[in-house]
Write an enzyme that holds these catalytic residues in place. Structure first.
Site, mmCIF file in Angstrom:
data_model
loop_
_atom_site.group_PDB
_atom_site.id
_atom_site.type_symbol
_atom_site.label_atom_id
_atom_site.label_comp_id
_atom_site.label_asym_id
_atom_site.label_seq_id
_atom_site.Cartn_x
_atom_site.Cartn_y
_atom_site.Cartn_z
ATOM 1 N N CYS A 103 39.276 103.824 -32.736
ATOM 2 C CA CYS A 103 39.787 105.377 -32.586
ATOM 3 C C CYS A 103 41.577 105.094 -33.817
ATOM 4 C CB CYS A 103 40.984 105.099 -31.385
ATOM 5 S SG CYS A 103 42.836 105.976 -31.447
ATOM 6 N N HIS A 145 37.213 110.890 -25.427
ATOM 7 C CA HIS A 145 38.395 110.180 -26.396
ATOM 8 C C HIS A 145 39.300 111.221 -26.295
ATOM 9 C CE1 HIS A 145 39.819 106.973 -28.345
ATOM 10 N NE2 HIS A 145 40.164 107.447 -29.297
ATOM 11 N N GLU A 146 39.364 112.421 -27.098
ATOM 12 C CA GLU A 146 40.222 112.724 -27.710
ATOM 13 C C GLU A 146 41.224 113.463 -26.345
ATOM 14 O OE1 GLU A 146 41.234 112.815 -30.429
ATOM 15 O OE2 GLU A 146 39.413 111.971 -30.887
ATOM 16 N N HIS A 149 43.257 111.254 -25.356
ATOM 17 C CA HIS A 149 44.810 111.264 -25.713
ATOM 18 C C HIS A 149 46.393 112.691 -25.558
ATOM 19 C CE1 HIS A 149 44.007 108.279 -29.154
ATOM 20 N NE2 HIS A 149 43.171 108.752 -29.201
HETATM 21 ZN ZN ZN Z 1 41.835 108.028 -30.634
#
Ligand code: ZN
Length: 181
Positions: A103, A145-146, A149
């Site tokens: 990341c 993953h995004e 966020h």
């Molecule tokens: Zn990330």
């Protein structure tokens, strides 16, 4: 926003790293698909490619909105692989796969994370146009993953106890250095 105000925002756009509080917040839904949004997206692409990333969430530049970019190839030349994903919704998902993940907000940390193998995603682009598509394998990992966020969920929340011990010093150093914003 005035032109001057917009320039000030863009100048301030820089990568936020853990434990910047903006990374831990849930991002707001995007309602206005305006020029300012598209200008910020252009700046985010530059930053993502500069840092060698394959994805970047708006929160990572201090902008707390449901917006992310991804290009699983990581290559600026591969324009067909670029996606601007606004207000994403996972409609369904399937399978499971464990693989290594890094990341941009956690430099020097790579951990194993179990993700869904694939998912059906609905989203809007930077003009507000609606899409729905099945996404599998590595692109599905990047998108998950995004999306994490956008919910304020980070690698530090996904890492195994073993990785947490392995990277204890790196995490302590990041906490000690405080925010980057
Ligand atoms: Zn990330």
């Amino acid at each position: 926003m005035t032109h001057q105000g917009l320039c000030a925002t863009l100048r301030l756009m820089k990568l936020r790293t853990y434990p910047d509080p903006v990374l831990l917040k849930r991002s707001e839904t995007v309602e206005n698909f305006d020029e300012e949004l598209r200008e910020k997206v252009a700046q985010m692409w530059d930053l993502m490619y500069d840092k060698g990333g394959v994805g970047l969430a708006a929160a990572q530049v201090g902008w707390s909105v449901q917006l992310l970019l991804m290009n699983p190839s990581g290559s600026r030349e591969d324009r067909d692989a670029e996606r601007v994903v606004v207000n994403p919704k996972v409609i369904k998902s399937w399978g499971k796969e464990k693989s290594e993940e890094g990341c941009l907000s956690f430099p020097d940390i790579t951990v194993d994370v179990t993700r869904k193998k694939g998912l059906r995603l609905a989203w809007q682009d930077e003009h507000g146009k609606q899409y729905e598509e099945d996404i599998n394998d590595f692109p599905a990992r990047v998108i998950q993953h995004e999306i994490d966020h956008l919910e304020g969920v980070l690698l530090v929340h996904r890492m195994s106890p073993v990785d947490r011990i392995r990277y204890r010093r790196e995490l302590e150093e990041m906490l000690a250095s405080g925010t980057t914003g």
